[in-house]
Design an enzyme around this catalytic site. Structure first.
Site, PDB file in Angstrom:
ATOM      1  N   GLU A 156      50.051   3.598  23.269  1.00 18.63           N
ATOM      2  CA  GLU A 156      49.107   4.309  22.905  1.00 18.63           C
ATOM      3  C   GLU A 156      48.572   5.311  22.056  1.00 18.63           C
ATOM      4  O   GLU A 156      47.648   6.028  21.933  1.00 18.63           O
ATOM      5  CB  GLU A 156      49.264   5.317  24.525  1.00 18.63           C
ATOM      6  CG  GLU A 156      48.931   4.794  25.643  1.00 18.63           C
ATOM      7  CD  GLU A 156      49.125   5.745  26.964  1.00 18.63           C
ATOM      8  OE1 GLU A 156      48.371   5.282  27.851  1.00 18.63           O
ATOM      9  OE2 GLU A 156      49.855   6.432  26.779  1.00 18.63           O
TER      10      GLU A 156
ATOM     11  N   GLU B 215      60.740  12.669  31.582  1.00 17.47           N
ATOM     12  CA  GLU B 215      59.816  11.610  30.679  1.00 17.47           C
ATOM     13  C   GLU B 215      60.288  11.260  29.319  1.00 17.47           C
ATOM     14  O   GLU B 215      60.450  10.332  28.903  1.00 17.47           O
ATOM     15  CB  GLU B 215      58.444  11.916  30.691  1.00 17.47           C
ATOM     16  CG  GLU B 215      57.470  10.668  30.164  1.00 17.47           C
ATOM     17  CD  GLU B 215      55.991  11.190  30.106  1.00 17.47           C
ATOM     18  OE1 GLU B 215      55.333  10.240  29.802  1.00 17.47           O
ATOM     19  OE2 GLU B 215      55.677  12.316  30.609  1.00 17.47           O
TER      20      GLU B 215
END
Length: 674
Positions: free
Chosen positions: A467, A611
């Site tokens: 991304e 994460e």
């Protein structure tokens, strides 16, 4: 905090209680460095707290409203229906008075327990469950053992989160000849008034009817009320009582207020022992599909934790799909991303196809919305949203470019649909639900490509799977995923006896996958070797099978594995590296990336995965899904083929004696690697 220190800290912090394959225990709990662990049943998630008789969050799957950041639908905190209070001899028990406090997560029984001593007066323990067989119902067991004669007061507290409004509190007693049922009930509206949220609690006492303690109701304020009882316990005696509660919203039922009370009455009349019997039976059935590692006790516990969390966050027979943080909180607004299809779904599909079916059903039921999404931006077929919630419209906040441009999600959904058929061989499902998804997404890609001549059916202006690459042309993963989508729909047509659209394979055969001068697959047309956020090119080897040559796979691995920063990037990338190195036969590199995928991301005291390395937003179910794929499809060599599951050659880490996968696929196969 440097990475070496983090690894040392994690090892030191967790090493004392690290070997039980099914139980993660914590003592010397530090509330300022505490990350809760979740007990969930695929519908209700309960997040633990370091404070006695408290839970941090109660999260209900499928309940969204428009509030908070981003002007999009967000997960809602539900009524905190398991918070309670205990007083001993008129003084409320709290952390200051608790000593020898221990907490543990039992993954095999899906329960969370806390125990402590209260001075010289009592030993206390409580355990709570999100009941697997009852989607909207939870249970807490409390046991007090008296060290001297004491009087206790136990209170069940119903509290509404601040975001809810128009709170209404009710108390009712249903008196029957054989039972008295006390109901502590609350309702509230979600922030916009879209949803009615309801919860109801009751006590379960061990005494026979007529001898139960008297229950008293107290109103505290608009957001909180409670019911309580008082009991005398003699020295050396133990007294156990339970609280059963149900939470449900108008997103789940047309009459949530009455249904919450009905479900709680059902639990009361079933009784504690039957509730726990059926809960454990359901989890025993889930754990028939298990991963057993011989020779690495810590990896065994960690892998059980990952599988436990995925099992906890998904429920059979629903049309719900997990967000990156599952039911562990409000992370990512509870939205559904490619994290579901590409990272969590494959492990569940192989281990528990019936759970994976709920995830693809979620997409099928939002296919019409995906068609409207495609129409709005001038394309045919169906374009699934990058962030999805209840309705299936695009829920990405407008400031994030991934919403309008991260189109590979559409192919990810289609590949998941094809893989469901591939694993189950369910032709009826393929015809009724798989085909509509596959054909509509194929039509999207046929309209999405720009036809610039043979070999140049370009896909321009996308956000890559990496991304950090925004608005680029011919992204490797997007292009290869689109090709896979078009190839799978053609295979499906042939299986179903439907004439495929010839243009689908025409487009697939002309979508380019670029290479750089050094022979490495190029991430996108403008890529010049910069750092990447997450795996992109390497996904062409697995799961896409666009690249099958071992030398090319290794060349791409060696190149891109040096371009992922050590910190600040999501955890699933390293899982793909581990998987591919295992399939290439490089045990050392596979094990390095296996550990790098999650060990630096662990948080105390329950080894919950964040994460990123050093991150503080657990539980990252996406990362767990990536690591599980490294174990199942990497070290285990399990392969999804058009004709079902097979096993290919792979290698284990050198310190693993064996890997056994049980209950795999619809045929419940066993795969062993030694």
């Amino acid at each position: 905090m440097n990475r070496l220190f983090v690894l040392f800290f994690l090892f030191f912090s967790f090493s004392v209680f690290s070997q039980d394959p099914w139980k993660i225990e914590a003592a010397n709990i530090n509330p300022s460095n505490y990350y809760g662990v979740t007990v969930a049943n695929g519908m209700i998630g309960i997040v633990s707290s370091p404070d006695v008789f408290k839970v941090k969050d109660v999260v209900l799957a499928g309940a969204y409203d428009l509030y908070g950041r981003g002007r999009v639908s967000n997960f809602l905190r539900s009524f905190n229906l398991l918070n309670m209070r205990l007083s001993v001899d008129g003084r409320e028990v709290n952390n200051a008075g608790a000593s020898n406090m221990k907490q543990s997560l039992d993954m095999h029984g899906a329960s969370f327990a806390t125990s402590f001593d209260y001075g010289d007066k009592a030993s206390v323990s409580y355990t709570y469950y999100s009941l697997r067989h009852l989607p909207f119902t939870v249970l807490m067991d409390i046991t007090i053992t008296a060290k001297k004669d004491i009087s206790i007061t136990g209170s069940s507290v119903m509290e509404a989160p601040d975001a809810l409004r128009d709170v209404q509190n009710y108390y009712n007693e249903i008196d029957r000849p054989h039972v008295v049922i006390s109901l502590l009930t609350s309702t509230a509206k979600s922030p916009t008034g879209k949803l009615l949220m309801c919860a109801s609690n009751t006590f379960l006492f061990p005494e026979p009817h007529g001898q139960e303690p008297r229950v008293i109701h107290e109103m505290w304020d608009n957001n909180m009320h409670l019911m309580k009882f008082t009991k005398t316990i003699k020295t050396g005696e133990s007294y156990r009582f339970s609280i059963a509660g149900s939470s449900i919203t108008s997103a789940h039922h047309d009459d949530p207020l009455n249904e919450a009370e009905r479900l709680t009455i059902y639990a009361k009349l079933e009784g504690r022992d039957r509730l726990l019997q059926f809960h454990q039976k359901a989890w025993n059935e889930l754990w028939k599909s298990d991963i057993q590692i011989e020779g690495d006790a810590q990896a065994q516990q960690d892998v059980h934790s990952m599988l436990y969390h995925l099992y906890s966050f998904v429920r059979e027979g629903t049309a719900l799909s997990p967000s990156p943080m599952g039911l562990s909180g409000l992370g990512y607004n509870g939205h559904v991303f490619w994290d579901a299809e590409l990272w969590m779904y494959p492990a569940l599909l192989v281990m528990k196809p019936e759970l994976a079916k709920s995830m693809i059903e979620y997409r099928y039921q939002r296919l019409d919305a995906a068609k409207r999404n495609a129409f709005a931006v001038g394309f045919k077929g169906a374009m699934f949203p990058w962030e999805s919630a209840e309705s299936g419209v695009e829920e990405t906040p407008v400031w994030a470019l991934s919403g309008p441009f991260e189109h590979h999600i559409t192919a990810d959904v289609a590949i998941a649909a094809w893989n469901y058929y591939a694993v189950t061989q369910d032709k009826q499902w393929l015809r009724e639900k798989g085909w509509p998804i596959l054909s509509a997404t194929a039509d999207f890609w046929a309209s999405r490509v720009e036809r610039n001549g043979p070999g140049h059916y370009d896909i321009k202006n996308v956000v890559a799977a990496d991304e950090w690459a925004e608005n680029v042309n011919n992204n490797a993963f997007t292009n290869a995923a689109a090709k896979a989508n078009l190839q799978h729909v053609t295979q499906a047509a042939n299986i179903l006896g439907i004439a495929p659209n010839a243009d689908w394979m025409n487009v697939a055969n002309n979508i380019p996958v670029l290479k750089m001068e050094n022979g490495v697959t190029q991430e996108h047309a403008a890529f010049k070797g910069e750092g990447i956020k997450q795996a992109d090119v390497n996904l062409l080897a697995y799961p896409l099978k666009e690249i099958t040559d071992a030398k090319q796979i290794e060349k791409d691995l060696e190149y891109y594995s040096t371009r992922v920063p050590n910190e600040g990037t999501p955890a699933m990338t390293q899982g793909v590296f581990a998987l591919l190195y295992a399939r290439l036969g490089n045990a050392d590199k596979a094990y390095h990336w296996f550990q790098d995928a999650y060990v630096p991301n662990l948080n105390p005291p329950f080894r919950v995965i964040a994460e990123t390395k050093g991150g503080t937003n657990p539980y990252f179910a996406t990362g767990a899904g990536g690591v599980l794929q490294a174990v199942i499809m990497g070290f285990g060599g399990v392969e999804i083929t058009p004709k079902g599951l097979t096993q290919i050659k792979s290698v284990l880490p050198k310190n693993w004696k064996s890997l056994t996968l049980t209950g795999v696929g619809p045929e419940k196969k066993t795969f062993v690697v030694k």
